[in-house]
Scaffold this motif. Structure first.
Motif, mmCIF file in Angstrom:
data_model
loop_
_atom_site.group_PDB
_atom_site.id
_atom_site.type_symbol
_atom_site.label_atom_id
_atom_site.label_comp_id
_atom_site.label_asym_id
_atom_site.label_seq_id
_atom_site.Cartn_x
_atom_site.Cartn_y
_atom_site.Cartn_z
ATOM 1 N N THR A 1 13.169 15.885 -1.767
ATOM 2 C CA THR A 1 14.459 16.280 -1.200
ATOM 3 C C THR A 1 14.530 17.771 -0.920
ATOM 4 O O THR A 1 15.575 18.259 -0.478
ATOM 5 C CB THR A 1 15.615 15.906 -2.146
ATOM 6 O OG1 THR A 1 15.607 16.781 -3.292
ATOM 7 C CG2 THR A 1 15.510 14.461 -2.605
ATOM 8 N N GLY A 2 13.472 18.516 -1.187
ATOM 9 C CA GLY A 2 13.476 19.950 -0.961
ATOM 10 C C GLY A 2 14.348 20.712 -1.942
ATOM 11 O O GLY A 2 14.832 21.800 -1.627
ATOM 12 N N GLY A 3 14.570 20.134 -3.131
ATOM 13 C CA GLY A 3 15.354 20.808 -4.150
ATOM 14 C C GLY A 3 16.834 20.478 -4.143
ATOM 15 O O GLY A 3 17.610 21.110 -4.864
ATOM 16 N N TYR A 4 17.232 19.474 -3.373
ATOM 17 C CA TYR A 4 18.666 19.145 -3.291
ATOM 18 C C TYR A 4 19.186 18.532 -4.593
ATOM 19 O O TYR A 4 20.305 18.803 -5.012
ATOM 20 C CB TYR A 4 18.906 18.184 -2.125
ATOM 21 C CG TYR A 4 20.367 17.884 -1.889
ATOM 22 C CD1 TYR A 4 21.155 18.750 -1.143
ATOM 23 C CD2 TYR A 4 20.969 16.742 -2.428
ATOM 24 C CE1 TYR A 4 22.505 18.487 -0.928
ATOM 25 C CE2 TYR A 4 22.319 16.473 -2.221
ATOM 26 C CZ TYR A 4 23.073 17.353 -1.482
ATOM 27 O OH TYR A 4 24.409 17.100 -1.275
ATOM 28 N N ILE A 5 18.376 17.669 -5.222
ATOM 29 C CA ILE A 5 18.804 17.010 -6.458
ATOM 30 C C ILE A 5 18.637 17.975 -7.623
ATOM 31 O O ILE A 5 17.593 18.611 -7.768
ATOM 32 C CB ILE A 5 18.004 15.725 -6.705
ATOM 33 C CG1 ILE A 5 18.071 14.804 -5.479
ATOM 34 C CG2 ILE A 5 18.506 15.012 -7.957
ATOM 35 C CD1 ILE A 5 19.459 14.333 -5.123
ATOM 36 N N GLN A 6 19.665 18.069 -8.470
ATOM 37 C CA GLN A 6 19.715 19.063 -9.531
ATOM 38 C C GLN A 6 19.569 18.440 -10.915
ATOM 39 O O GLN A 6 19.869 17.260 -11.127
ATOM 40 C CB GLN A 6 21.040 19.829 -9.450
ATOM 41 C CG GLN A 6 21.224 20.599 -8.143
ATOM 42 C CD GLN A 6 20.196 21.690 -7.964
ATOM 43 O OE1 GLN A 6 20.050 22.570 -8.817
ATOM 44 N NE2 GLN A 6 19.452 21.627 -6.858
ATOM 45 N N ASN A 7 19.116 19.268 -11.860
ATOM 46 C CA ASN A 7 18.970 18.867 -13.260
ATOM 47 C C ASN A 7 20.328 19.029 -13.945
ATOM 48 O O ASN A 7 20.607 20.047 -14.574
ATOM 49 C CB ASN A 7 17.897 19.727 -13.934
ATOM 50 C CG ASN A 7 17.645 19.311 -15.373
ATOM 51 O OD1 ASN A 7 18.343 18.464 -15.922
ATOM 52 N ND2 ASN A 7 16.638 19.915 -15.985
ATOM 53 N N ASN A 8 21.175 18.003 -13.782
ATOM 54 C CA ASN A 8 22.502 18.034 -14.388
ATOM 55 C C ASN A 8 22.945 16.611 -14.696
ATOM 56 O O ASN A 8 22.172 15.659 -14.538
ATOM 57 C CB ASN A 8 23.501 18.765 -13.482
ATOM 58 C CG ASN A 8 23.622 18.123 -12.108
ATOM 59 O OD1 ASN A 8 23.440 16.917 -11.940
ATOM 60 N ND2 ASN A 8 23.922 18.924 -11.097
ATOM 61 N N ASP A 9 24.179 16.465 -15.141
ATOM 62 C CA ASP A 9 24.687 15.165 -15.560
ATOM 63 C C ASP A 9 25.681 14.592 -14.558
ATOM 64 O O ASP A 9 26.609 13.872 -14.920
ATOM 65 C CB ASP A 9 25.334 15.283 -16.947
ATOM 66 C CG ASP A 9 24.341 15.738 -17.998
ATOM 67 O OD1 ASP A 9 23.173 15.335 -17.914
ATOM 68 O OD2 ASP A 9 24.736 16.513 -18.893
ATOM 69 N N SER A 10 25.464 14.870 -13.285
ATOM 70 C CA SER A 10 26.283 14.319 -12.215
ATOM 71 C C SER A 10 25.378 13.640 -11.199
ATOM 72 O O SER A 10 24.290 14.138 -10.890
ATOM 73 C CB SER A 10 27.084 15.423 -11.517
ATOM 74 O OG SER A 10 27.688 14.935 -10.331
ATOM 75 N N ALA A 11 25.839 12.493 -10.685
ATOM 76 C CA ALA A 11 25.102 11.801 -9.626
ATOM 77 C C ALA A 11 25.676 12.080 -8.244
ATOM 78 O O ALA A 11 25.309 11.421 -7.277
ATOM 79 C CB ALA A 11 25.095 10.296 -9.886
ATOM 80 N N ASP A 12 26.558 13.070 -8.143
ATOM 81 C CA ASP A 12 27.142 13.379 -6.841
ATOM 82 C C ASP A 12 26.081 13.789 -5.825
ATOM 83 O O ASP A 12 26.208 13.484 -4.628
ATOM 84 C CB ASP A 12 28.178 14.497 -6.973
ATOM 85 C CG ASP A 12 29.433 14.060 -7.719
ATOM 86 O OD1 ASP A 12 29.533 12.865 -8.074
ATOM 87 O OD2 ASP A 12 30.302 14.919 -7.948
ATOM 88 N N ASP A 13 25.022 14.479 -6.297
ATOM 89 C CA ASP A 13 23.988 14.904 -5.350
ATOM 90 C C ASP A 13 23.210 13.707 -4.804
ATOM 91 O O ASP A 13 22.871 13.668 -3.615
ATOM 92 C CB ASP A 13 23.043 15.939 -5.977
ATOM 93 C CG ASP A 13 22.544 15.562 -7.359
ATOM 94 O OD1 ASP A 13 22.770 14.412 -7.803
ATOM 95 O OD2 ASP A 13 21.915 16.428 -8.008
ATOM 96 N N VAL A 14 22.963 12.703 -5.636
ATOM 97 C CA VAL A 14 22.309 11.482 -5.150
ATOM 98 C C VAL A 14 23.225 10.754 -4.169
ATOM 99 O O VAL A 14 22.776 10.216 -3.153
ATOM 100 C CB VAL A 14 21.924 10.575 -6.329
ATOM 101 C CG1 VAL A 14 21.365 9.243 -5.837
ATOM 102 C CG2 VAL A 14 20.893 11.267 -7.221
ATOM 103 N N ARG A 15 24.511 10.753 -4.446
ATOM 104 C CA ARG A 15 25.476 10.105 -3.555
ATOM 105 C C ARG A 15 25.567 10.806 -2.207
ATOM 106 O O ARG A 15 25.671 10.158 -1.155
ATOM 107 C CB ARG A 15 26.860 10.101 -4.217
ATOM 108 C CG ARG A 15 27.960 9.463 -3.396
ATOM 109 C CD ARG A 15 29.336 9.821 -3.959
ATOM 110 N NE ARG A 15 29.587 11.264 -3.891
ATOM 111 C CZ ARG A 15 30.549 11.885 -4.575
ATOM 112 N NH1 ARG A 15 31.337 11.198 -5.385
ATOM 113 N NH2 ARG A 15 30.719 13.186 -4.449
ATOM 114 N N ASP A 16 25.530 12.142 -2.223
ATOM 115 C CA ASP A 16 25.874 12.914 -1.040
ATOM 116 C C ASP A 16 24.686 13.377 -0.203
ATOM 117 O O ASP A 16 24.875 13.952 0.868
ATOM 118 C CB ASP A 16 26.681 14.155 -1.452
ATOM 119 C CG ASP A 16 27.985 13.795 -2.146
ATOM 120 O OD1 ASP A 16 28.478 12.666 -1.942
ATOM 121 O OD2 ASP A 16 28.496 14.637 -2.912
#
Length: 409
Positions: free
Chosen positions: A48-63
């Motif tokens: 993803t070129g760094g779009y997905i982050q190491n956190n506890d939210s799935a908003d990045d996968v959704r968006d």
């Protein structure tokens, strides 16, 4: 020490790196040339070129905008390579970037890509996995730990014009049979978010409009997601353009057969140490139209399995004729239901099947009307006994942070 031909800065957008591209097109310029027998290192972004982050939210996968992917390092040209040759690629070593010792697994929203079990998991979810040497664990999926079999999910050579036109024609024609399907039947060319490497101006815009998306595997290799293409593997790629044009990315720390969660392995940024050679005229000599490979001699040693069967009767009771896709889906669903009896949520169980070194087998395709597929789940990855016994399953506390889930907007 081998030369690092392509470097990536994880703090930099891949669009600012001209040694990276996210479409297949014969006119994408070669970014580095090597000779047969050379070995070299290639660094890669996560897909993803760094779009997905190491956190506890799935908003990045959704968006996430899926037109951006996959970001590939290359193309690499091999001196003397001509169309019809076989490009021999040895994976000498492979690993995670030292400044990024983590990976992610996700389920895409049904409205944005979906996945193998999208009707059962229609909302975006994510699990984050820490890389600890050879092993990985997740705060979102407790109770499991397994050794990685690191591999490039996506590796292949540039198509020529005829092959590109064939891909686009057959895939667009197929999409047009159900143009409003959700998720769609395929990923057609689009200029939106296209990154064409070093290409500029009108030539770049024209190529972006017709460049094939990197989503599916095709005759040249591409996004095959084969977990056994790891260190020690030797791959024989058919070539179609002068120089071959080898590109790669989408590195996985660990994955189950089928990559069933779609964003499906433990996705990571990393590097590959490769050596290349040529077999002149090898495509015709060996009758090869798709890559062939020798698997890694180094694999995680899991010898004890619990094997789940599935047949080609779907979860709604409909009979299908020798359909291994349906049969494997049933094997996976059966394994997920089983793991819930030990305390896992269905999402956690699904994540395990996508990231652990499970084996998928086509066990029977002749006994009409039912195909039989099996999923082999290694028992040693669990911190507790998962075998059936007369006492019944022990429910374990899967406390901590469950897999984040994001509602559709």
């Amino acid at each position: 020490m081998p030369e690092t031909l392509i470097k990536v800065d994880l703090k930099q957008s891949p669009y600012d790196n001209e040694l990276v591209h996210n479409r297949w097109h014969p006119d994408i310029p070669i970014v580095a040339w090597v000779k047969p027998g050379d070995d070299f290192v290639i660094e890669t972004y996560d897909w993803t070129g760094g779009y997905i982050q190491n956190n506890d939210s799935a908003d990045d996968v959704r968006d996430i905008d899926l037109t951006t992917v996959h970001f590939l390092s290359g193309p690499i040209g091999i001196e003397g390579c001509e169309p019809g040759d076989l490009l021999v690629v040895d994976i000498l070593d492979i690993g995670a970037k030292p400044d990024s010792l983590w990976g992610f697994n996700g389920f895409f929203s049904k409205k944005n890509g979906g996945g193998f079990l999208t009707d059962h998991f229609p909302l975006a979810q994510k699990s984050v996995w820490d890389i600890k040497g050879m092993f990985t664990e997740s705060r979102h999926v407790p109770g499991v730990k397994y050794a990685g079999l690191i591999h490039p999910g996506l590796i292949g050579c540039l198509p020529d014009r005829a092959m590109l036109d064939t891909w686009n024609t057959r895939e667009v024609d197929f999409i047009n049979t159900q143009p409003d399907r959700v998720p769609p039947l395929g990923a057609p060319p689009t200029t939106k978010s296209a990154h064409m490497g070093k290409m500029k101006g009108e030539a770049r815009d024209k190529a972006a409009a017709e460049g094939a998306r990197t989503v599916p595997p095709r005759e040249h290799g591409g996004n095959c997601d084969i977990k056994d293409l790891s260190r020690g593997s030797r791959i024989f790629f058919p070539t179609y353009v002068k120089g071959g044009g080898l590109s790669m990315g989408d590195l996985h720390f660990s994955q189950g057969d089928g990559e069933i969660t779609f964003c499906g392995a433990i996705e990571m940024a990393g590097w590959l140490h490769l050596r290349v050679s040529l077999i002149k005229g090898g495509m015709a000599k060996y009758g090869i139209k798709n890559p062939i490979f020798k698997p890694s001699p180094i694999t995680p040693k899991y010898d004890d399995f619990l094997i789940f069967e599935g047949i080609s009767v779907d979860e709604w009771g409909k009979q299908h004729y020798l359909d291994v896709h349906v049969a494997y889906r049933q094997a996976c669903l059966n394994a997920i239901e089983y793991l819930t009896k030990f305390g896992y949520s269905k999402a956690q169980a699904y994540s395990i099947l996508g990231t652990a070194p499970v084996q998928g087998h086509i066990s029977g395709v002749v006994d009409i009307p039912n195909a039989c597929a099996t999923l082999w789940l290694p028992t040693d990855i669990f911190e507790f006994d998962i075998m059936p016994n007369a006492s019944g399953p022990v429910i374990h506390d899967m406390g901590g942070i469950d897999m984040p889930l994001s509602p559709d907007l």
